[in-house]
Design a protein around this motif. Structure first.
Motif, PDB file in Angstrom:
ATOM      1  N   ALA A   1       0.814  -1.209   0.000  1.00 18.65           N
ATOM      2  CA  ALA A   1       0.000   0.000   0.000  1.00 18.65           C
ATOM      3  C   ALA A   1       0.852   1.265   0.000  1.00 18.65           C
ATOM      4  CB  ALA A   1      -0.936  -0.003   1.197  1.00 18.65           C
ATOM      5  N   THR A   2       2.039   1.189   0.598  1.00 13.98           N
ATOM      6  CA  THR A   2       2.873   2.384   0.732  1.00 13.98           C
ATOM      7  C   THR A   2       4.001   2.435  -0.283  1.00 13.98           C
ATOM      8  OG1 THR A   2       4.166   1.247   2.452  1.00 13.98           O
ATOM      9  CG2 THR A   2       2.354   2.670   3.178  1.00 13.98           C
ATOM     10  N   THR A   3       4.001   1.535  -1.259  1.00 16.95           N
ATOM     11  CA  THR A   3       5.039   1.529  -2.283  1.00 16.95           C
ATOM     12  C   THR A   3       5.111   2.890  -2.974  1.00 16.95           C
ATOM     13  OG1 THR A   3       4.776  -0.840  -2.685  1.00 16.95           O
ATOM     14  CG2 THR A   3       5.797   0.453  -4.445  1.00 16.95           C
ATOM     15  N   GLY A   4       6.304   3.372  -3.147  1.00 14.12           N
ATOM     16  CA  GLY A   4       6.473   4.665  -3.806  1.00 14.12           C
ATOM     17  C   GLY A   4       6.183   5.856  -2.914  1.00 14.12           C
ATOM     18  N   GLY A   5       6.095   5.603  -1.594  1.00 15.54           N
ATOM     19  CA  GLY A   5       5.858   6.710  -0.674  1.00 15.54           C
ATOM     20  C   GLY A   5       4.418   7.169  -0.595  1.00 15.54           C
ATOM     21  N   ARG A   6       3.487   6.339  -1.075  1.00 17.29           N
ATOM     22  CA  ARG A   6       2.077   6.741  -1.019  1.00 17.29           C
ATOM     23  C   ARG A   6       1.583   6.789   0.424  1.00 17.29           C
ATOM     24  NH1 ARG A   6      -1.002   2.603  -4.871  1.00 17.29           N
ATOM     25  NH2 ARG A   6       0.185   1.174  -3.544  1.00 17.29           N
ATOM     26  N   ARG A   7       0.639   7.696   0.667  1.00 15.87           N
ATOM     27  CA  ARG A   7      -0.078   7.667   1.939  1.00 15.87           C
ATOM     28  C   ARG A   7      -1.039   6.489   1.929  1.00 15.87           C
ATOM     29  NH1 ARG A   7      -2.818  13.306   3.307  1.00 15.87           N
ATOM     30  NH2 ARG A   7      -3.561  13.088   1.167  1.00 15.87           N
ATOM     31  N   ALA A   8      -1.253   5.890   3.088  1.00 19.10           N
ATOM     32  CA  ALA A   8      -2.180   4.759   3.178  1.00 19.10           C
ATOM     33  C   ALA A   8      -2.794   4.739   4.567  1.00 19.10           C
ATOM     34  CB  ALA A   8      -1.469   3.436   2.904  1.00 19.10           C
ATOM     35  N   ALA A   9      -3.958   4.110   4.656  1.00 18.78           N
ATOM     36  CA  ALA A   9      -4.652   3.943   5.929  1.00 18.78           C
ATOM     37  C   ALA A   9      -5.051   2.489   6.097  1.00 18.78           C
ATOM     38  CB  ALA A   9      -5.880   4.843   6.006  1.00 18.78           C
ATOM     39  N   PHE A  10      -5.234   2.099   7.337  1.00 19.75           N
ATOM     40  CA  PHE A  10      -5.764   0.774   7.671  1.00 19.75           C
ATOM     41  C   PHE A  10      -7.104   0.983   8.357  1.00 19.75           C
ATOM     42  CE2 PHE A  10      -5.459  -2.865  10.947  1.00 19.75           C
ATOM     43  CZ  PHE A  10      -6.190  -3.728  10.138  1.00 19.75           C
ATOM     44  N   LEU A  11      -8.158   0.465   7.756  1.00 20.57           N
ATOM     45  CA  LEU A  11      -9.496   0.549   8.331  1.00 20.57           C
ATOM     46  C   LEU A  11      -9.722  -0.720   9.150  1.00 20.57           C
ATOM     47  CD1 LEU A  11     -12.176   1.858   8.772  1.00 20.57           C
ATOM     48  CD2 LEU A  11     -12.874   1.178   6.466  1.00 20.57           C
TER      49      LEU A  11
END
Length: 392
Positions: A165-175
Motif C-alpha cells: 500500500a505504501t510503495t512509492g511513498g504513497r499515503r495509506a490507511a488501515f481501516l
C-alpha cells in the motif's frame, strides 16, 4: 486498564420480549425488504424493545419539543463514563472527540483527513461490505489483508499489505474493524499493539471502527485501539447504535488519540451538523443509564450463541460455526453443503429465510452466510429449521 466485568442485571432478557406478529408491524429495512413468508435474519437490527432509559429520554425530549440542533459534549461525556466503567479506559478525552452522523460517515471523514484521492485503504477481509462501498465511493483504493484460517488478523499478511500500500511513498490507511464484523473476533491487546507497530513502521494511519465494542461475550475483553502502545496516532469511531438498537437515531463519535488531535481538529465544522439531536439524546441515555439492559442483552446473546451451535450440530453438521466473542452476528461456513458461492440465495429461495450473503464481504466470503443472532430462541430455532429444509 481494569475492566469491570458484566454483571447480572436482574432485568428481563430483551430478546424474549417481542412476538413475531409484533415484529412484523415494524417498518424498518429488516422487516420490509422481504415478503411476509420470509423469516429475516440478515441486516443488523435487533428484535428487542428499546431500553427504558432511552424511551424515557426520548419521550421527555418530545414532550418538551426538544427537536432542534445538537449542542454540547453530553454524548462524549456519556461515552467516556461508559468506557471508564466498562473497559477501564480513563483516557477518552472529551476535547479530542467530534460528533459525526454515524460510524461509516465518520470513517469517511477520518479517511479524508489522513489520505487523499487514489490512496490505498487496507482492510481485513472478509469484512463488513460498506468498507468496500464507502472507500471506493470516496475514490480510495481497497487493499485486502485477508484474515488467517483462525479468523484472526494475520500479521505477516498485514505487513505485506502495508508494504504494497505504501510503495512509492504513497499515503495509506488501515481501516480496522474491532470487534470484527462478520466473525465476532475480539482482537487482543497484543494483537492491536502489533498492528500499531506495523502501522508505525510503514507510515500507515489507523482508523478503527469500534461500533460493536459494547457487544462482547461475558469472558471477552474489548481493548480500545487508542489505548495500546502506538495507538496514540489512531482515530476511532464509536456509537451506541449497535448495542442498543438505535440505527434509526443517527449519532456517532470520532475520537482522536493524543498524537492525532491535530488531524481531528481539521474536521470540517459542517460534519457536526449531520447527527440527529434526538439520536444524541438517545445514545447518551443508553450509555449513561442503559447498562443493566445491555447486560441482560449480552446474557441472552451468550445463550443464543450456544443454542445456534447446538442446533447446527444437530440439523446442519456440515456447516462450520465458530461462535464469536462479540457482536450479535454469526459467520457460517457453508462450503461443505455444496451450495456454491452464494448459499444465502439457496436458503432464501428454498427455505424462505433471509441471511446475508458472504460474497460482498470480500475475499474469504464466498460460500459463507452471516446470520443475525439478536432475536428470540424460538426464531433462531425456526431459522435453522428452514435452512435445513432448504436442503431437502
Amino acid at each position: 486498564m481494569t475492566r469491570i466485568p458484566h454483571t447480572t442485571s436482574g432485568e428481563p432478557n430483551p430478546l424474549h420480549a417481542l412476538t413475531l406478529d409484533r415484529l412484523r408491524r415494524r417498518t424498518s429495512m429488516k422487516w420490509r425488504t422481504y415478503p411476509d413468508d420470509v423469516l429475516p435474519m440478515w441486516v443488523a437490527e435487533m428484535d428487542v424493545p428499546l431500553a427504558e432509559p432511552v424511551v424515557h429520554a426520548l419521550t421527555e425530549a418530545l414532550a418538551l419539543g426538544d427537536t432542534g440542533y445538537p449542542a454540547g459534549t453530553g454524548y462524549a461525556e456519556a461515552l467516556a463514563g461508559f468506557a471508564a466503567k466498562r473497559w477501564g479506559w480513563d483516557g477518552l478525552a472529551v476535547e479530542r472527540t467530534a460528533i459525526v452522523p454515524d460510524v461509516m460517515l465518520g470513517v469517511v471523514e477520518m479517511l479524508k483527513l489522513v489520505t487523499g484521492p487514489g490512496d490505498p485503504v487496507v482492510v481485513n477481509s472478509p469484512v463488513y461490505p460498506p468498507f468496500y462501498q464507502f472507500v471506493e465511493h470516496m475514490d480510495r483504493q481497497v487493499v485486502e489483508a485477508p484474515l488467517g484460517a483462525d479468523l484472526r488478523i494475520d500479521l505477516d499478511t498485514l505487513d505485506e499489505s502495508f508494504r504494497r500500500a505504501t510503495t512509492g511513498g504513497r499515503r495509506a490507511a488501515f481501516l480496522l474493524c474491532s470487534p470484527h464484523n462478520p466473525t465476532g473476533t475480539v482482537h487482543t491487546a497484543d494483537e492491536l499493539a502489533a498492528v500499531a507497530a506495523l502501522a508505525d513502521h510503514h507510515g500507515v494511519r489507523v482508523v478503527a471502527d469500534e461500533i460493536h465494542a459494547p457487544l462482547t461475550a461475558a469472558d471477552a475483553d474489548f481493548v480500545p485501539y487508542l489505548t495500546v502502545p502506538g495507538g496514540e496516532s489512531g482515530l476511532s469511531l464509536m456509537s451506541a447504535s449497535k448495542a442498543w438498537n438505535l440505527a434509526g437515531l443517527k449519532a456517532a463519535l470520532a475520537i482522536a488519540g493524543p498524537a492525532s488531535a491535530a488531524d481531528l481538529a481539521r474536521l470540517p465544522e459542517e460534519v457536526g451538523h449531520g447527527p440527529s439531536h434526538l439520536g444524541i439524546i438517545a445514545h447518551s441515555a443508553a450509555l449513561s443509564d442503559g447498562t443493566a439492559w445491555l447486560d441482560a442483552l449480552l446474557a441472552g446473546l451468550d445463550d443464543n450463541r450456544r443454542l445456534l451451535a447446538d442446533l447446527l450440530a444437530e440439523h446442519l453438521p456440515a456447516i462450520t460455526y465458530r461462535p464469536g466473542d462479540a457482536t450479535y452476528l454469526a459467520w457460517l461456513d457453508c462450503r461443505a453443503l455444496g451450495l456454491g458461492d452464494d448459499p444465502a440465495d439457496v436458503f432464501l429461495r428454498r427455505g424462505r429465510v433471509a441471511l446475508t450473503s458472504g460474497i460482498p464481504f470480500g475475499t474469504g466470503g464466498a460460500g459463507h452466510v452471516r446470520l443475525n443472532l439478536a432475536t428470540s430462541p424460538e426464531l433462531i430455532t425456526e431459522g435453522v429449521r428452514r435452512m435445513a429444509a432448504a436442503l431437502d
